[in-house]
Design an enzyme around this catalytic site. Structure first.
Site, short mmCIF file in Angstrom:
data_model
loop_
_atom_site.label_atom_id
_atom_site.label_comp_id
_atom_site.label_asym_id
_atom_site.label_seq_id
_atom_site.Cartn_x
_atom_site.Cartn_y
_atom_site.Cartn_z
N GLU B 66 -6.76 7.53 -4.95
CA GLU B 66 -6.43 7.66 -3.53
C GLU B 66 -6.24 9.12 -3.11
O GLU B 66 -6.48 9.49 -1.96
CB GLU B 66 -5.18 6.85 -3.19
CG GLU B 66 -5.38 5.33 -3.24
CD GLU B 66 -5.22 4.75 -4.63
OE1 GLU B 66 -5.05 5.52 -5.61
OE2 GLU B 66 -5.24 3.51 -4.75
N PHE B 128 5.73 -7.30 -5.22
CA PHE B 128 4.74 -6.59 -6.04
C PHE B 128 4.02 -5.54 -5.18
O PHE B 128 3.53 -5.84 -4.11
CB PHE B 128 3.74 -7.59 -6.63
CG PHE B 128 2.64 -6.93 -7.41
CD1 PHE B 128 2.92 -6.26 -8.60
CD2 PHE B 128 1.33 -6.96 -6.96
CE1 PHE B 128 1.92 -5.62 -9.31
CE2 PHE B 128 0.32 -6.33 -7.68
CZ PHE B 128 0.62 -5.66 -8.85
N GLN B 129 3.95 -4.35 -5.69
CA GLN B 129 3.30 -3.20 -5.03
C GLN B 129 3.88 -2.93 -3.64
O GLN B 129 3.17 -2.52 -2.73
CB GLN B 129 1.78 -3.38 -4.97
CG GLN B 129 1.14 -3.27 -6.36
CD GLN B 129 -0.37 -3.10 -6.33
OE1 GLN B 129 -1.03 -3.58 -5.42
NE2 GLN B 129 -0.91 -2.43 -7.34
N LYS B 178 0.02 -7.36 5.35
CA LYS B 178 -1.14 -8.19 5.05
C LYS B 178 -1.29 -9.34 6.04
O LYS B 178 -2.41 -9.70 6.43
CB LYS B 178 -1.02 -8.73 3.61
CG LYS B 178 -2.35 -9.19 3.04
CD LYS B 178 -2.27 -9.41 1.54
CE LYS B 178 -3.58 -9.92 0.98
NZ LYS B 178 -3.52 -10.09 -0.48
N MET B 491 -3.56 32.09 -12.30
CA MET B 491 -2.58 32.76 -11.44
C MET B 491 -1.19 32.71 -12.06
O MET B 491 -0.42 33.67 -11.98
CB MET B 491 -2.58 32.11 -10.05
CG MET B 491 -1.75 32.85 -9.03
SD MET B 491 -2.27 34.57 -8.81
CE MET B 491 -3.54 34.40 -7.55
#
Lengths: 99, 582
Positions: B66, B128-129, B178, B491
């Site tokens: 993502e 869940f999630q 959802k 760096m």
């Protein structure tokens, strides 16, 4: 610069998370919140107000005001030095609630 | 006024019912979206199911993480000027967007991220999630909203796009439960948002302040313009040129402002900041009037603020009121769109020249050439980063879209690539996000298929989002990837050498065979280890019609100079390594 008390009055759309958004700005700048009162606007639950008693420097207070006004939901953020306005506004709000 | 939602049916006729997911995709099409960067998962599945039927109108690019989606959306937005869109599922999917959202917020990039969320009745139950996406992303978005009913989707989308692209642009997130994606809702005629009651994105031009600023500029002997990304976002490049040409004022660019004025323009004097050019940094503390346009005085530009431009009278033009006086006190703050403000200033300023002042920049930059540039691109015996970028710039005429990651290669590219056009310098500025370049280059190439897009990346950052090679392979995106491999987090190593007693604490990298990895993704690849092969390899990469990976093994412990050391003022910039640090 010396720190002092400020009364901050915010008028905003009363969306979920609006208090979080306001407090986030203050936390990020490490501005101490001494007191906080939040309320729906009388007769219009879609708008809300928050009164905060803050402890910070005048310079940071001015910067934080502009950062709060950047929040999409915030219509107005105004402040004045001291706690007098905070106490007066809280008292006025309480009277309205009682009525 | 928020978006108006009206039925597209005549009165008295039945209104067609569609799912929230279909409503969402219709809204995206109505907003002119042509590409989505995303990754499916449980809570966004209804949207993906609907998307199956929109493949002729909406291109979906399946990233490999993502974070890749959000950076690709950023690259798309930065090149096209349109709003980039990313899709992700709930929980970890949404959390993986956070870095990109933070990056887009600080770099003012207009994107809309859409996340799936658990069913509304499960909110707050540790389902869940399930993560609290809205509260997590408040500090990293310009605005966000959770939608729990299908009927609210069109208004949320309209408001999101309006907020993302107006005022100081930024990222917006819409979290859709959802059930809202599944529910039926009347099909409505989408009307874009034209205003939000509490949000004032475009301030009225403060004419009195503009006149005051013009008077100050007209009296100035050593005026100096610092041009930031606000010029590019406002589409004010022509106005900047007209202003500079009429007033004879030298112009320096910030990292994100590169491209605001062509680098071969006679008024352009260089790049500002910690690893910027010598003249622009030194003369910041010599100018009498400093005109900052669309920039926010980042600490990488100012160095030690207490030593920054103390002698100057400062004019600060910015569309974000909170930026004015935030870091540097402005004598005249102009809260305005850069394009309007510059046009108004040009009208009111006298035609002037400042030959001696301009010559002082040239003299300082000549010194930098002798001490730094010459050693890096002329008198070299080993492969140096600067030589690679100098050649890349020459071979592309400064016309390519260059997407950089974060670190030494980024600073070298900013110094040596001669950007000629706006929206061709795509990099992670304020957030400094390693791993940005590869996915951002994918988005940039999708937005500008006819432009040469080159991702310049270090070997450290490349491995942070290397999985996006899969996206390039699957979608045949002809991005050119140039990895400058010094086998170090360069760096950090440079700072360890200069400020931490040369203790190289966990910065040396044992790298894999990058050529084999690229070839495993069916990407043509070549490795260069000798100077003699560099030009031919760069040409082969640029001429390749498909994606191409070029690894250039550069000097291992090279440092980037000039440098404003930590805690120093900009005029204390150093051109070479102090003797006690070698």
């Amino acid at each position: 610069m010396n720190k002092q008390e400020f009364t901050l009055s915010i008028v905003a759309d009363n969306n979920f998370s609006i208090l979080n958004r306001i407090v986030n700005v203050l936390n990020r700048r490490r501005v101490r919140i001494k007191k906080l009162v939040a309320h729906e606007m009388e007769g219009n639950f879609r708008q809300g107000g928050a009164l905060l008693l803050l402890y910070t420097t005048p310079d940071l207070m001015e910067k934080v005001k502009h950062q709060l006004e950047k929040l999409i939901e915030v219509e107005q953020a105004e402040y004045s030095p001291g706690n007098e306005q905070f106490l007066a506004l809280v008292s006025e709000t309480a009277k309205l609630e009682a009525a | 006024m928020d978006a108006l939602l009206t039925s597209n049916k005549e009165p008295g006729t039945a209104v067609k019912q569609i799912s929230g997911s279909n409503a969402l995709l219709n809204c995206l099409l109505a907003e002119g979206v042509d590409t989505l960067f995303g990754y499916p998962g449980g809570a966004i599945m209804p949207v993906y199911d609907a998307l199956y039927h929109y493949s002729d109108r909406l291109r979906h690019i399946l990233v490999r993480h993502e974070q890749g989606a959000v950076h690709a959306a950023q690259g798309y937005a930065r090149v096209s000027g349109k709003v980039g869109v990313a899709l992700a599922t709930s929980g970890p999917g949404a959390m993986n967007l956070v870095t990109g959202l933070a990056d887009a917020l600080i770099d003012s990039t207009p994107i809309v991220c859409i996340t799936g969320q658990v069913f509304a009745h499960l909110l707050g139950t540790d389902a869940f999630q399930e993560t609290d996406v809205v509260n997590t992303t408040i500090p990293v978005t310009k605005w966000n909203v959770q939608v729990t009913e299908a009927k609210d989707i069109p208004a949320a989308v309209a408001k999101a796009f309006y907020i993302a692209r107006t005022g100081r642009p930024g990222p917006v997130l819409i979290d859709i439960t959802k059930n809202a994606q599944n529910e039926l809702t009347p099909e409505i005629r989408y009307e874009p948002c034209t205003g939000v009651r509490t949000y004032r994105p475009k301030p009225a031009l403060p004419i009195a302040s503009v006149e005051e600023a013009a008077a100050l500029i007209n009296q100035a002997k050593r005026p100096y313009v610092l041009a930031g990304q606000g010029i590019l976002l406002a589409g004010a490049t022509d106005e900047l040129k007209s202003f500079a040409e009429k007033t004879g004022i030298p112009v320096a660019c910030t990292l994100l402002g590169l491209g605001a004025i062509p680098q071969d323009h006679p008024n352009y004097v260089g790049y500002l900041g910690m690893h910027g050019n010598y003249g622009p940094n030194v003369n910041t503390n010599e100018c009498d009037v400093l005109i900052a346009v669309g920039m926010r005085f980042d600490d990488r530009v100012t160095g030690n603020v207490s030593k920054y431009a103390r002698q100057a009278r400062v004019i600060h033009i910015d569309i974000d009121k909170a930026e004015i006086n935030k870091i540097i006190k402005a004598e005249i703050g102009i809260h305005a769109d850069a394009r309007e403000a510059l046009a108004a200033l040009t009208q009111r300023c006298d035609a002037q020249t400042h030959p001696d002042w301009m010559a002082s920049f040239r003299a300082l930059n000549d010194l930098e050439y002798e001490k730094v540039v010459k050693k890096e691109i002329e008198d070299t015996t080993t492969l140096k980063m600067a030589e690679v970028i100098h050649q890349l710039s020459s071979l592309t005429g400064g016309e390519a879209v260059i997407v950089t990651d974060v670190g030494q290669h980024q600073m070298v590219t900013s110094r040596y690539y001669r950007y000629q056009n706006p929206r061709t310098n795509i990099t992670s500025g304020g957030a400094g996000t390693m791993g940005f370049a590869l996915p951002a280059a994918i988005g940039a190439k999708v937005a500008a298929p006819n432009q040469q897009v080159v991702a310049v990346i270090g070997d450290g950052g490349y491995q942070m989002t290397i999985q996006e090679l899969g996206t390039i392979m699957q979608d045949n995106i002809p991005v050119k990837i140039l990895v400058l491999n010094n086998q170090f987090l360069g760096m950090v190593r440079q700072w360890q050498q200069l400020f931490h007693g040369k203790r190289y604490s966990f910065t040396e990298l044992d790298n894999p065979d990058f050529i084999k990895i690229a070839e495993a993704y069916r990407i043509r690849a070549r490795k260069v280890t000798a100077q003699a092969d560099l030009t031919a390899a760069l040409l082969e990469m640029l001429e390749s019609p498909s994606s191409y990976f070029l690894e250039v093994v550069v000097e291992k412990e090279e440092n980037v100079f000039p440098m404003v050391p930590a805690g120093a003022g900009v005029s204390e910039i150093i051109l070479e390594i102090p003797k006690d640090k070698t």
